[in-house]
Design an enzyme around this catalytic site. Structure first.
Site, PDB file in Angstrom:
ATOM      1  N   CYS A  83       0.845  -1.201   0.000  1.00  0.00           N
ATOM      2  CA  CYS A  83       0.000   0.000   0.000  1.00  0.00           C
ATOM      3  C   CYS A  83       0.882   1.254   0.000  1.00  0.00           C
ATOM      4  CB  CYS A  83      -0.963  -0.038   1.191  1.00  0.00           C
ATOM      5  SG  CYS A  83      -2.354   1.101   1.024  1.00  0.00           S
ATOM      6  N   HIS A 105      -3.423  -5.212   0.157  1.00  0.00           N
ATOM      7  CA  HIS A 105      -2.858  -5.764   1.388  1.00  0.00           C
ATOM      8  C   HIS A 105      -2.900  -7.286   1.334  1.00  0.00           C
ATOM      9  CE1 HIS A 105      -2.582  -2.061   3.921  1.00  0.00           C
ATOM     10  NE2 HIS A 105      -3.495  -1.626   3.051  1.00  0.00           N
ATOM     11  N   GLU A 115      -1.466  -9.411   3.093  1.00  0.00           N
ATOM     12  CA  GLU A 115      -1.373 -10.059   4.405  1.00  0.00           C
ATOM     13  C   GLU A 115      -2.726 -10.514   4.942  1.00  0.00           C
ATOM     14  OE1 GLU A 115      -1.518  -5.544   5.369  1.00  0.00           O
ATOM     15  OE2 GLU A 115      -0.797  -6.875   3.782  1.00  0.00           O
TER      16      GLU A 115
END
Length: 614
Positions: free
Chosen positions: A398, A525, A527
């Protein structure tokens, strides 16, 4: 539908989140379908406007919901996809009731906490519990509900009353209350003290909720006489008293529950003996053992703004951990406050500046996570420049991708005033700009949020190969700013590849430097979708590149459902931290006040920092 309610007593942060997640894992291993709900008694509508220092990271769901980080625990443990409605807050409940009142739905009645707020809570639970979250049709068998905070908190009183009514409504055999409490050991006395749990259970019973199972947090397993005392004073069978003692890693918690036959107590209370089977947790056992035995380190420099609190980057840490275990490496996270790399720090605190740069230069890989605001931006740009110029593996997420864009523009394109309009609204070279659909007046829920599709325009790029040579990938977003599409040709001409774009091909999603061993930035993102056993592709690439396994990984056949080739292995696990990072938990006998412990997967301080898990 069966319901399991997990509450906490004595102190906050005892591990309700991971206890709830682990209960879900064990029930799922029994052949049952499981969903989860998290209740947060704060007045915020959602977690979107809360500072990471205040409440840890904001976890983003596929539907764009900005929710409590515990929902990330549920998704990682249970491998499910939740919705924004799986996170209930006081703000959401009151807002829904007030909206009904304004419409006249209450037909002139006086709107009160009881019955209107309590009814709204129960209706919300029943409505959300039947939403499938595991990709199958039809409702789940069991809904695990976690009530945030501690029994006795003023803000949670309406929820306690609602859940008391709810347990009576659904009736025996459909509701099980698991109370997580603390059994401390006073160093002077040296014995396990039951009085805090006794008082906690007494308060719970006084509020109309009767615990069926006690999950006791302690440094060591409870002694039998302690269990008998708790049973006598708390009116819970000895067989229903479970010890959640300190373990080497969080993946042992479901195994602890199984070892102590917690699933039998749950199944008996929920009257599921005819449909549940003996739980099989072989994969969890194997993962926990691997985690404990790996030794060869891989050092990742985490250059961020919120390094003073590891929960601010919880999902990033978990994604790094999943990838490091897959590559059989012991993850060492070096926390670096971005401001400590800047010139001002060199003048004001030269030792801190030198120590931070030494950590950066000693790292095998560099990661710049997401964030907001201009504090630390100069330091992040310096970290990106160092990684690019010195062929050190780099992953920017990001804001981390936008930082890489700004640095490349300044250093390679020779545009010294290149910047983001977030940091300099009047910049003459805006390489990162505000998205046209965003709002500059309202903060909550106005970003580009949730799952969006990214198409690979360069099939031979590292990112596409890591994702399994697919043509597109769906990942979760949370941003207000984007790469200026008008400057893309200049970047490409200078050698920076925009390998992933949205469906319009005007919004840049993934950047890559082909001449670099591993230099990748993602606007999304990754993750948030990483799972134990199924690590995020880009994180796996970072770890593999950082420990010399990337070429092997890219040559091996990679499947999207199982990204790790079987033949890649050496030694290593255990995530350690060299920074001064306060833990929100306790483990291995180190009790920290005001913790989020097992619930957030941050555990065990060994003097070097925090050791997060799952």
């Amino acid at each position: 539908m069966k319901y399991v309610l997990v509450t906490g007593g004595v102190v906050s942060g005892l591990g309700k989140g991971v206890t709830a997640s682990s209960i879900g894992v064990v029930l799922k291993a029994c052949g049952l379908r499981v969903t989860s709900i998290k209740i947060d008694p704060y007045l915020n509508t959602d977690a979107g406007t809360m500072s990471p220092f205040e409440h840890g990271e904001v976890f983003v769901l596929d539907d764009g919901g900005e929710v409590d980080l515990d929902l990330g625990n549920y998704e990682r443990f249970l491998d499910i996809k939740l919705t924004r409605d799986n996170n209930i807050t006081t703000g959401k409940i009151y807002q829904s009731v007030i909206d009904k009142e304004r419409k006249g739905d209450y037909l002139g009645k006086t709107v009160q906490v009881v019955p209107h707020i309590t009814d709204a809570i129960q209706e919300w639970i029943e409505r959300v519990a039947v939403i499938p979250v595991d990709g199958e049709e039809g409702p789940a068998d069991v809904c695990v509900i976690e009530l945030g905070g501690t029994i006795g908190d003023i803000e949670s009183m309406p929820f306690i009353e609602a859940l008391g009514q709810f347990s009576y409504r659904v009736g025996p055999g459909n509701f099980c209350l698991v109370h997580v409490s603390l059994v401390p050991v006073l160093n002077v006395v040296g014995e396990q003290k039951t009085k805090p749990t006794q008082h906690s259970v007494r308060g719970l019973r006084g509020l109309g909720l009767i615990p069926n199972i006690l999950a006791c947090r302690s440094a060591k397993p409870l002694e039998e006489n302690v269990k008998e005392k708790l049973s006598q004073f708390c009116h819970v069978p000895v067989s229903n008293i479970i010890t959640l003692y300190d373990v080497t890693n969080i993946w042992h918690i479901p195994l602890l529950l199984k070892k102590q036959r917690a699933h039998e107590a749950l199944i008996k209370v929920l009257d599921l003996q005819r449909v549940a089977k003996e739980p099989m947790l072989d994969e969890w056992m194997r993962r926990a053992e691997i985690y404990d035995t790996l030794q060869d380190p891989v050092r990742i420099a985490m250059v961020g703004k919120y390094t003073g609190l590891s929960d601010s980057y919880l999902s990033v840490l978990k994604a790094l951990l999943h990838a490091s275990v897959a590559c059989r490496r012991k993850l060492v996270v070096d926390w670096i406050a971005a401001t400590d790399l800047e010139e001002n720090t060199e003048i004001e605190a030269p030792e801190v500046h030198k120590r931070s740069w030494d950590l950066l230069k000693a790292a095998d890989g560099v990661l710049v996570p997401g964030g907001f605001g201009d504090r630390g931006v100069k330091g992040k740009i310096l970290a990106s420049k160092y990684a690019r110029e010195n062929q050190v593996p780099y992953l920017g997420i990001c804001l981390g991708m936008q930082i890489a864009i700004i640095e490349f523009a300044r250093s390679v394109l020779n545009l010294p005033h290149a910047n983001s309009t977030e940091f300099d609204p009047d910049t003459t070279t805006p390489c990162v700009i505000f998205m046209p659909e965003g709002s500059k007046t309202h903060m909550g829920g106005t970003m580009r949020l949730g799952s969006r599709r990214t198409y690979f325009d360069v099939s031979s790029c590292k990112a596409a190969k890591l994702y399994g040579n697919v043509s597109y990938v769906d990942e979760r977003h949370r941003h207000r700013y984007e790469v200026n599409p008008h400057m893309v040709p200049e970047f490409e001409k200078a050698g920076l590849a925009f390998v992933g774009k949205d469906e319009t091909r005007k919004r840049m999603e993934i950047i890559e430097l082909p001449s670099h061993p591993y230099f990748i930035g993602a606007q999304f993102h990754p993750e948030f979708k990483s799972r134990p056993g199924k690590p995020s592709a880009l994180f796996l690439g970072l770890i593999a590149a950082s420990c010399g396994q990337l070429d092997t990984l890219l040559r091996a056949p990679i499947h999207h459902s199982n990204l790790v080739p079987r033949h890649i292995s050496t030694n290593g696990s255990h995530i350690t931290s060299n920074g001064s990072v306060p833990t929100k938990s306790f483990q291995n006998g180190n009790l920290k006040k005001h913790t989020k412990s097992l619930a957030n997967g941050n555990f065990h301080s060994n003097g070097n920092g925090v050791l997060p898990s799952h």
